[in-house]
Design a protein around this motif. Structure first.
Motif, PDB file in Angstrom:
ATOM      1  N   GLU A   1      25.689 101.483  59.842  1.00  0.00           N
ATOM      2  CA  GLU A   1      26.765 100.744  60.512  1.00  0.00           C
ATOM      3  C   GLU A   1      27.526 101.584  61.528  1.00  0.00           C
ATOM      4  O   GLU A   1      28.321 101.044  62.298  1.00  0.00           O
ATOM      5  CB  GLU A   1      27.751 100.219  59.467  1.00  0.00           C
ATOM      6  N   HIS A   2      27.301 102.891  61.535  1.00  0.00           N
ATOM      7  CA  HIS A   2      28.061 103.784  62.413  1.00  0.00           C
ATOM      8  C   HIS A   2      27.186 104.202  63.600  1.00  0.00           C
ATOM      9  O   HIS A   2      26.203 104.924  63.439  1.00  0.00           O
ATOM     10  CB  HIS A   2      28.532 105.013  61.638  1.00  0.00           C
ATOM     11  N   VAL A   3      27.553 103.717  64.784  1.00  0.00           N
ATOM     12  CA  VAL A   3      26.760 103.963  65.986  1.00  0.00           C
ATOM     13  C   VAL A   3      27.327 105.151  66.757  1.00  0.00           C
ATOM     14  O   VAL A   3      28.532 105.188  67.058  1.00  0.00           O
ATOM     15  CB  VAL A   3      26.737 102.716  66.897  1.00  0.00           C
ATOM     16  N   TYR A   4      26.458 106.099  67.083  1.00  0.00           N
ATOM     17  CA  TYR A   4      26.866 107.274  67.857  1.00  0.00           C
ATOM     18  C   TYR A   4      25.891 107.512  69.002  1.00  0.00           C
ATOM     19  O   TYR A   4      24.669 107.331  68.850  1.00  0.00           O
ATOM     20  CB  TYR A   4      26.871 108.534  66.989  1.00  0.00           C
ATOM     21  N   MET A   5      26.445 107.923  70.138  1.00  0.00           N
ATOM     22  CA  MET A   5      25.637 108.459  71.213  1.00  0.00           C
ATOM     23  C   MET A   5      25.503 109.957  70.955  1.00  0.00           C
ATOM     24  O   MET A   5      26.499 110.671  70.889  1.00  0.00           O
ATOM     25  CB  MET A   5      26.296 108.195  72.576  1.00  0.00           C
TER      26      MET A   5
ATOM     27  N   PHE B   1      20.593 112.224  74.198  1.00  0.00           N
ATOM     28  CA  PHE B   1      19.392 111.952  73.419  1.00  0.00           C
ATOM     29  C   PHE B   1      19.201 110.460  73.181  1.00  0.00           C
ATOM     30  O   PHE B   1      18.080 109.986  73.029  1.00  0.00           O
ATOM     31  CB  PHE B   1      19.448 112.676  72.068  1.00  0.00           C
ATOM     32  N   GLY B   2      20.300 109.712  73.114  1.00  0.00           N
ATOM     33  CA  GLY B   2      20.222 108.283  72.873  1.00  0.00           C
ATOM     34  C   GLY B   2      21.316 107.825  71.927  1.00  0.00           C
ATOM     35  O   GLY B   2      22.180 108.618  71.512  1.00  0.00           O
ATOM     36  N   GLU B   3      21.314 106.527  71.607  1.00  0.00           N
ATOM     37  CA  GLU B   3      22.273 105.961  70.661  1.00  0.00           C
ATOM     38  C   GLU B   3      21.559 105.636  69.352  1.00  0.00           C
ATOM     39  O   GLU B   3      20.475 105.048  69.358  1.00  0.00           O
ATOM     40  CB  GLU B   3      22.925 104.707  71.235  1.00  0.00           C
ATOM     41  N   PHE B   4      22.206 105.996  68.242  1.00  0.00           N
ATOM     42  CA  PHE B   4      21.575 105.843  66.941  1.00  0.00           C
ATOM     43  C   PHE B   4      22.588 105.335  65.922  1.00  0.00           C
ATOM     44  O   PHE B   4      23.796 105.539  66.063  1.00  0.00           O
ATOM     45  CB  PHE B   4      20.987 107.182  66.476  1.00  0.00           C
ATOM     46  N   LYS B   5      22.063 104.682  64.890  1.00  0.00           N
ATOM     47  CA  LYS B   5      22.897 104.113  63.834  1.00  0.00           C
ATOM     48  C   LYS B   5      22.787 104.968  62.575  1.00  0.00           C
ATOM     49  O   LYS B   5      21.685 105.209  62.065  1.00  0.00           O
ATOM     50  CB  LYS B   5      22.455 102.678  63.527  1.00  0.00           C
ATOM     51  N   PHE B   6      23.930 105.415  62.078  1.00  0.00           N
ATOM     52  CA  PHE B   6      23.971 106.259  60.899  1.00  0.00           C
ATOM     53  C   PHE B   6      24.669 105.508  59.761  1.00  0.00           C
ATOM     54  O   PHE B   6      25.474 104.603  59.992  1.00  0.00           O
ATOM     55  CB  PHE B   6      24.723 107.563  61.197  1.00  0.00           C
TER      56      PHE B   6
END
Length: 365
Positions: free
Chosen positions: A285-289, A301-306
């Protein structure tokens, strides 16, 4: 706990690709050569050479590395050989492939007695990027005119076709090979060996490997030639990660995390092809670039969901960090070069190379 950043090559994952390569050799008769332009980390050549037949190169230094570090055949290819390197190329190779008839004529006398081939451009490919398309308009990669090629047919023994790029579609491979046969079949039947190059993702999940083997064998039998494949990414796909650590987090309209690595320095193809890195799982649920630490604004590097909020000190694994990545790493911004570690088949992790300030300093003068 190794100090990040570092590339981690997992031999167990590497082995899965190598076993498929060996399967193709057994069921099709095609030999496989590691394409050093894609992957040249010789710390794992001990395993790779058990399942592959040698190496193929794009330069003098790659030829020498293949000869010195990898058992089996050493094929030399270059877009253009220089006068001051041809002797070393010939000394360190079993076969030499010329990019053009002009290059062949220039070094015909020097290469007498050597197994010689010519690159042929079939003017069709699978590349989605013009920068990587060997059949792009006005391509310099290989000869395309059958009549010109016929003028040297008695002085060479093989052709190299390299027109597949990230091709995981067997039907497309089959279609293009048929086009090659239609246009160059009368010349192929006069050859002893044919390289079909790399870019064929036959080690990928779900690839119809038995159909692939049957097609290769039928081609080989029809023309009486030894077929070679030049797997690069197919040999090392999903085997390697780039291990990094979060150095800072901030919010600027999006949650950002800065890590101790850089795409321009450590995963350059992401920047060149404007692609995102890969990470899994990526369903939280936590999106980070995820951003690199260089001063390049687009070092992302991109956006990912943690599944948790990132904090300083968290470790992140970025996938598929071997092909066209380790060979392109550089010292941009003086960012610390990732170390190289190998996870052996018994599960132990061995640090095989670490880079320091002296490496950075001596990279220039």
């Amino acid at each position: 706990m190794l100090q990040t950043p570092y590339y981690l090559i997992d031999k167990a994952k590497l082995l899965k690709n190598l076993e498929k390569i060996a399967y193709v050799r057994e069921h099709s008769g095609a030999k496989s050569l590691l394409a050093l332009k894609c992957f040249a980390t010789w710390s794992v050549f001990d395993l790779m050479q058990e399942y592959m037949d040698g190496t193929t190169s794009s330069s003098l230094y790659e030829v020498k590395l293949g000869k010195q570090k990898f058992a089996g055949e050493t094929h030399a290819y270059s877009v253009a050989y220089a006068d001051n390197e041809i002797e070393d190329v010939l000394e360190n190779s079993d076969k030499i492939i010329f990019n053009t008839i002009g290059q062949f004529e220039r070094f015909k006398e020097a290469s007498q007695g050597k197994t010689r081939g010519l690159r042929v451009n079939p003017q069709v490919s699978t590349s989605e990027f013009i920068i990587a398309d060997p059949a792009r308009p006005f391509s310099r990669l290989g000869e395309w005119d059958p009549k010109r090629i016929e003028s040297v047919i008695d002085e060479i023994s093989g052709f190299m076709f390299h027109n597949n790029c990230e091709n995981n579609n067997f039907d497309r491979f089959d279609e293009m090979l048929t086009l090659i046969e239609e246009r160059f079949g009368h010349l192929i039947e006069k050859m002893q060996w044919i390289s079909l190059g790399g870019g064929i993702h036959f080690t990928g999940e779900g690839y119809p490997i038995d159909q692939f083997c049957a097609r290769l064998k039928a081609f080989s039998d029809k023309y009486g030639v030894q077929v070679y494949l030049e797997p690069g990414e197919a040999s090392i796909t999903k085997s390697t990660t780039l291990e990094v650590t979060v150095l800072d987090t901030l919010f600027n309209g999006k949650n950002l995390a800065i890590v101790d690595s850089s795409i321009e320095a450590h995963m350059l193809d992401l920047l060149i092809y404007r692609e995102s890195a890969r990470m899994s799982p990526c369903d939280g649920e936590h999106v980070y670039m995820i951003c690199g630490k260089s001063c390049l604004a687009g070092d992302i590097f991109g956006e990912f969901k943690f599944n948790h909020e990132l904090k300083v000190g968290d470790r992140i694994s970025i996938e598929d960090a071997a092909g066209y990545t380790m060979v392109k790493k550089n010292w941009f911004n003086g960012v610390k070069m990732p170390s190289i570690a190998v996870k052996q088949l018994d599960g132990t992790i061995e640090l095989v190379r670490e880079f320091d300030y002296d490496d950075f300093m001596h990279n220039l003068s």
